[in-house]
Design an enzyme around this catalytic site. Structure first.
Site, PDB file in Angstrom:
ATOM      1  CG  ASN A   1      99.449  66.384 -39.764  1.00  0.00           C
ATOM      2  OD1 ASN A   1      98.345  66.377 -39.222  1.00  0.00           O
ATOM      3  ND2 ASN A   1      99.636  66.883 -40.981  1.00  0.00           N
TER       4      ASN A   1
ATOM      5  CG  ASP B   1     105.973  69.186 -37.160  1.00  0.00           C
ATOM      6  OD1 ASP B   1     106.391  70.350 -37.067  1.00  0.00           O
ATOM      7  OD2 ASP B   1     105.406  68.746 -38.182  1.00  0.00           O
TER       8      ASP B   1
ATOM      9  CG  HIS C   1      97.846  70.938 -38.562  1.00  0.00           C
ATOM     10  ND1 HIS C   1      97.037  71.849 -39.202  1.00  0.00           N
ATOM     11  CD2 HIS C   1      99.005  71.597 -38.292  1.00  0.00           C
ATOM     12  CE1 HIS C   1      97.682  72.994 -39.335  1.00  0.00           C
ATOM     13  NE2 HIS C   1      98.872  72.868 -38.788  1.00  0.00           N
TER      14      HIS C   1
ATOM     15  CD  GLU D   1     104.736  73.810 -35.231  1.00  0.00           C
ATOM     16  OE1 GLU D   1     104.608  74.760 -36.012  1.00  0.00           O
ATOM     17  OE2 GLU D   1     104.660  72.623 -35.598  1.00  0.00           O
TER      18      GLU D   1
END
Length: 564
Positions: free
Chosen positions: A162, A289, A293, A319
């Site tokens: 991210n 992860d 986002h 996640e």
């Protein structure tokens, strides 16, 4: 030669669609699904295939310091060495997947890896003041992965795509400040800011990948070095990805320098890295992860690319922290059900109901959990590094209830893939650790109870399931066993949250008539003789859990004597 991979673009790198789906398009009208929709009994015929149960272990906690260990152990080994040492024990417990912490070079020597600096540095190059990562050297990591594969354990690499942190130099960027509570709203004029967006990875000197990252590869940042001011800025000519979670209006931006997954150079390098990684390490998949986002389309393309070009058998768990299982079910469908997700709603249920004490209604423990919507794509857990004390997603589960919660995820049928937390087996250094480790927090129930449940899962948690969720303070279920697993032996489980000892008459199957069952946790004395019709009256101590099994069951002696 892997160091020359940067000369060749990834094969069949997916192009960017012109109209990726928005989060709002995936979000349906909010529907909650009670656990009562699950079949009871769940009948699994003796002739049905019965593969062995799978179990995941999260192999770290947030507060492990570099080169440290519990006070009664060698104080010097790296975490990779520590994990390698326990591999035989966790393999004996039935662990089939080991989720390791982010193994790439972090922005700080003590960084856990979520402050990611360089994807291509696994503890091999001197960068950011260290060669090794917090967790150890690349050589130690390679050895860990090889040993795990030899024991039938697939290592899951924690992937952070991210953002980037710890830039090598700053750059001037024209940007607009946005409202932190609604990232769609501009709260300032266009201005020149000093953004830390320059990455040259000098210690690696172009090995493995020659790409250097700059301001054009990011969409925004949270710090203006010119004014020494924190906030959220969107770079000129950039827009947030639309296919992200709609929290805060648009939750593309999370932290540090936000990666632009639409940029062709970024996409090419990340897909190239996905090909490079398994040439360095023997892996069984990835933990993804912070996927709420960044672009849903990018992740779908990334996973599809790995399945087609790298390894079709890799396991992925993402996640996506959202207490909306219907939405997560639709997200899984958009991903072609090629990934799994952590069951956030179930952990929230564990926390809420356990903290209510005797007022908590155990009949609601699985209500709207992801395992009710997509049991084959849910990864269940009780605690993880994000929900620990002091973390942003802290979700406390009452200590008395932690063993009960583990029984509910480890021993039930059709309840997802359970993930056991490192600290519940090996203890935690705690949020405010002391140099002498005098505040070391021992593992749950002394590290004895959860391993026995893991062994019970491996040996006897098979076959048909009968639920007895008929009392707000005491629920139970039975597993009848399968003839192909450990002689067909089964289980009976009771959970209570009141200050009373309780009992429940439960059916375990006529095939177990005459057997003498005892509580393998040894919290409930006495024995239960199964009657001719296959029923028994099982007991549980106050605010506790009991797991009953035939005292002569195949493997019972091993379980009774096992010490982690």
């Amino acid at each position: 030669m892997s160091e020359f991979l940067n000369l060749h673009p990834p094969r069949s790198a997916p192009s960017i669609p012109t109209n990726p789906p928005t989060s709002a398009a995936l979000r349906p009208w909010r529907t909650r699904r009670p656990a009562s929709v699950l079949p009871n009994p769940l009948i699994i015929p003796p002739s049905a295939p019965c593969p062995p149960n799978q179990t995941m272990l999260q192999g770290f906690e947030w507060y492990i310091p570099p080169s440290s260990s519990p006070p009664d152990s060698d104080p010097s080994p790296s975490h990779w060495t520590r994990l390698a040492k326990i591999l035989p024990s966790i393999a004996a417990l039935g662990v089939t997947s080991l989720w390791i912490p982010p193994a790439c070079k972090a922005a700080r020597p003590e960084g856990n890896g979520y402050d990611i600096y360089d994807l291509y540095d696994l503890g091999e190059f001197y960068q950011k003041g260290t060669t090794r990562t917090k967790w150890g050297t690349k050589g130690e990591l390679v050895e860990l992965c090889e040993q795990a594969q030899g024991l039938g354990i697939g290592v899951l690499f924690d992937v952070v795509l991210n953002h980037k942190a710890g830039a090598d130099f700053s750059q001037e960027v024209v940007a607009t400040r946005v409202d932190d509570t609604d990232r769609r709203v501009d709260v300032g004029e266009r201005e020149m800011i000093e953004a830390w967006t320059g990455y040259v990875f000098g210690g690696r000197a172009g090995k493995y990948s020659g790409m250097r990252w700059g301001r054009e590869h990011f969409t925004g940042i949270d710090y203006d070095g010119r004014k020494r001011e924190s906030g959220v800025w969107r770079f000129e000519g950039k827009r947030w990805a639309e296919d992200v979670d709609e929290e805060r209006g648009n939750y593309d931006y999370l932290m540090f320098a936000d990666v632009d997954h639409r940029h062709p150079e970024v996409r090419a390098d990340l897909f190239r890295w996905a090909q490079w990684l398994p040439r360095q390490l023997k892996l069984g998949g990835m933990r993804l992860d912070a996927i709420k986002h960044y672009s849903f389309e990018f992740l779908r393309s990334f996973v599809s690319f790995i399945h087609q070009q790298v390894d079709p058998n890799w396991f992925f768990v993402g996640e996506y922290w959202r207490e909306d299982s219907e939405f997560l079910a639709r997200y899984l469908e958009y991903m072609g059900q090629r990934i799994s997700l952590f069951d956030v709603q179930l952990v929230s249920n564990f926390s809420r109901i356990s903290l209510e004490g005797e007022k908590g209604d155990l009949r609601e423990i699985f209500d709207d959990a992801l395992v009710v919507w997509k049991p084959q794509n849910a990864v269940t857990f009780v605690v993880n590094h994000d929900t620990q004390e002091g973390q942003s997603l802290e979700t406390p589960v009452a200590p008395f209830f932690i063993p009960s919660a583990y029984a509910l995820i480890l021993l039930r049928a059709n309840a997802g893939l359970p993930c056991v937390f490192y600290s519940d087996l090996y203890g935690s250094f705690g949020q405010r650790r002391k140099p002498d480790h005098s505040n070391f927090i021992p593992p749950t129930s002394g590290g004895v109870v959860i391993p026995k449940m893991m062994l019970a899962r491996q040996l006897w948690a098979y076959g048909s399931q009968y639920d007895y969720f008929d009392d707000a303070s005491c629920v139970g279920f039975t597993r009848h066993g399968h003839p192909s697993r450990s002689g067909g032996n089964g289980l009976a489980v009771l959970v209570v949250n009141s200050w009373e000892c309780k009992s429940k008459r439960m059916f375990v199957g006529e095939q177990h008539a005459g057997e003498v069952w005892t509580d393998l946790l040894k919290w409930c004395p006495g024995s239960v003789v199964i009657d001719d019709a296959g029923w028994g009256e099982f007991m549980v101590a106050y605010r506790g859990v009991s797991v009953w099994a035939n005292r002569a069951a195949e493997g019972r002696e091993f379980v009774d004597e096992f010490v982690l």
